[in-house]
Design a protein around this motif. Structure first.
Motif, PDB file in Angstrom:
ATOM      1  N   ILE A   1       0.614  -1.504  -0.111  1.00 35.84           N
ATOM      2  CA  ILE A   1       0.167  -0.004   0.459  1.00 35.84           C
ATOM      3  C   ILE A   1       0.803   0.896   0.193  1.00 35.84           C
ATOM      4  CG2 ILE A   1      -0.136   0.791   2.707  1.00 35.84           C
ATOM      5  CD1 ILE A   1      -3.455   0.780   0.170  1.00 35.84           C
ATOM      6  N   VAL A   2       1.898   1.191   0.755  1.00 40.18           N
ATOM      7  CA  VAL A   2       2.977   1.872   0.581  1.00 40.18           C
ATOM      8  C   VAL A   2       3.457   2.579  -1.156  1.00 40.18           C
ATOM      9  CG1 VAL A   2       5.223   3.197   1.707  1.00 40.18           C
ATOM     10  CG2 VAL A   2       3.333   2.075   3.563  1.00 40.18           C
ATOM     11  N   VAL A   3       3.856   1.316  -1.181  1.00 40.66           N
ATOM     12  CA  VAL A   3       4.769   1.404  -2.556  1.00 40.66           C
ATOM     13  C   VAL A   3       3.916   1.322  -3.839  1.00 40.66           C
ATOM     14  CG1 VAL A   3       5.311   0.074  -4.826  1.00 40.66           C
ATOM     15  CG2 VAL A   3       6.260  -0.657  -2.064  1.00 40.66           C
ATOM     16  N   LYS A   4       2.016   1.683  -3.378  1.00 42.13           N
ATOM     17  CA  LYS A   4       0.955   2.167  -4.420  1.00 42.13           C
ATOM     18  C   LYS A   4       1.230   3.860  -3.975  1.00 42.13           C
ATOM     19  CE  LYS A   4      -3.660   2.083  -5.062  1.00 42.13           C
ATOM     20  NZ  LYS A   4      -4.459   1.650  -4.754  1.00 42.13           N
ATOM     21  N   TYR A   5       0.740   4.404  -3.121  1.00 48.41           N
ATOM     22  CA  TYR A   5       0.906   5.779  -2.609  1.00 48.41           C
ATOM     23  C   TYR A   5       1.772   6.321  -3.154  1.00 48.41           C
ATOM     24  CZ  TYR A   5      -3.776   4.317  -1.131  1.00 48.41           C
ATOM     25  OH  TYR A   5      -4.833   4.458  -0.823  1.00 48.41           O
ATOM     26  N   LEU A   6       3.039   5.821  -2.907  1.00 47.17           N
ATOM     27  CA  LEU A   6       4.451   6.505  -3.122  1.00 47.17           C
ATOM     28  C   LEU A   6       4.414   6.838  -5.264  1.00 47.17           C
ATOM     29  CD1 LEU A   6       7.040   7.470  -2.618  1.00 47.17           C
ATOM     30  CD2 LEU A   6       8.111   5.271  -2.896  1.00 47.17           C
ATOM     31  N   SER A   7       4.085   5.456  -5.639  1.00 53.30           N
ATOM     32  CA  SER A   7       3.958   5.881  -6.544  1.00 53.30           C
ATOM     33  C   SER A   7       3.169   7.138  -7.428  1.00 53.30           C
ATOM     34  CB  SER A   7       3.791   4.353  -7.885  1.00 53.30           C
ATOM     35  OG  SER A   7       3.728   4.305  -8.806  1.00 53.30           O
ATOM     36  N   HIS A   8       1.883   7.309  -6.740  1.00 52.09           N
ATOM     37  CA  HIS A   8       0.961   7.740  -6.537  1.00 52.09           C
ATOM     38  C   HIS A   8       1.075   9.144  -6.650  1.00 52.09           C
ATOM     39  CE1 HIS A   8      -2.675   9.342  -7.514  1.00 52.09           C
ATOM     40  NE2 HIS A   8      -3.011   9.888  -6.752  1.00 52.09           N
ATOM     41  N   ALA A   9       2.316   9.875  -5.552  1.00 51.86           N
ATOM     42  CA  ALA A   9       2.502  10.687  -5.398  1.00 51.86           C
ATOM     43  C   ALA A   9       3.512  11.106  -6.010  1.00 51.86           C
ATOM     44  CB  ALA A   9       3.521  10.697  -3.471  1.00 51.86           C
ATOM     45  N   ALA A  10       4.743  10.335  -6.131  1.00 48.37           N
ATOM     46  CA  ALA A  10       5.324  10.510  -8.182  1.00 48.37           C
ATOM     47  C   ALA A  10       4.444  11.268  -8.571  1.00 48.37           C
ATOM     48  CB  ALA A  10       6.090   9.471  -7.714  1.00 48.37           C
ATOM     49  N   LYS A  11       4.248  10.202  -9.652  1.00 50.22           N
ATOM     50  CA  LYS A  11       3.244  10.854 -10.549  1.00 50.22           C
ATOM     51  C   LYS A  11       2.601  12.283 -10.204  1.00 50.22           C
ATOM     52  CE  LYS A  11       2.003   5.879 -12.388  1.00 50.22           C
ATOM     53  NZ  LYS A  11       1.073   4.747 -12.453  1.00 50.22           N
TER      54      LYS A  11
END
Length: 133
Positions: A48-58
């Motif tokens: 879940i952290v990886v998912k949100y990190l990816s979203h935040a990076a985009k």
């Protein structure tokens, strides 16, 4: 006026969060097509952290570089406030111990934690590389 107050450890939060976003953005920009299993930026993190990190990076694409002067100023101010608070604490301790103020003025070098220093070096390298491109 009153001196401004800075949170003494905000520099650590900014350094690590900014670095995580830049690493994620760089990873997405690579031709390999995504995250490698066990990469240092995502190892040990929950999915879940990886998912949100990816979203935040985009969402932050471009802003991570455009905001560099402001974020570097926040790091500088916070770090300065932290060093100043250490010096004041040492001076107060010397005054309580009965030492003269001239004895308490000589301060030792303040050194960053090895992990924070390594993260700051990597952040500066990534910012420099991004500015050159």
């Amino acid at each position: 006026g009153k001196p401004k107050r800075w949170w003494p450890y905000v520099y650590e939060v900014v350094i690590y969060q900014w670095l995580a976003l830049l690493i994620e953005q760089t990873k997405k920009g690579e031709k390999t097509g995504g995250a490698k299993q066990g990469s240092p930026s995502t190892s040990g993190l929950s999915p879940i952290v990886v998912k949100y990190l990816s979203h935040a990076a985009k969402a932050a694409r471009g802003a991570t570089i455009r905001c560099a002067p402001y974020l570097l100023e926040i790091i500088k101010q916070s770090l300065s406030w932290r060093v100043d608070s250490i010096s004041r604490r040492k001076e107060n301790k010397c005054n309580k111990d009965g030492k003269s103020s001239s004895e308490g003025i000589t301060t030792k070098l303040v050194k960053l934690d090895e992990n924070v220093l390594a993260a700051l070096e990597k952040l500066i390298t990534m910012l420099t590389d991004a500015s050159i491109d």
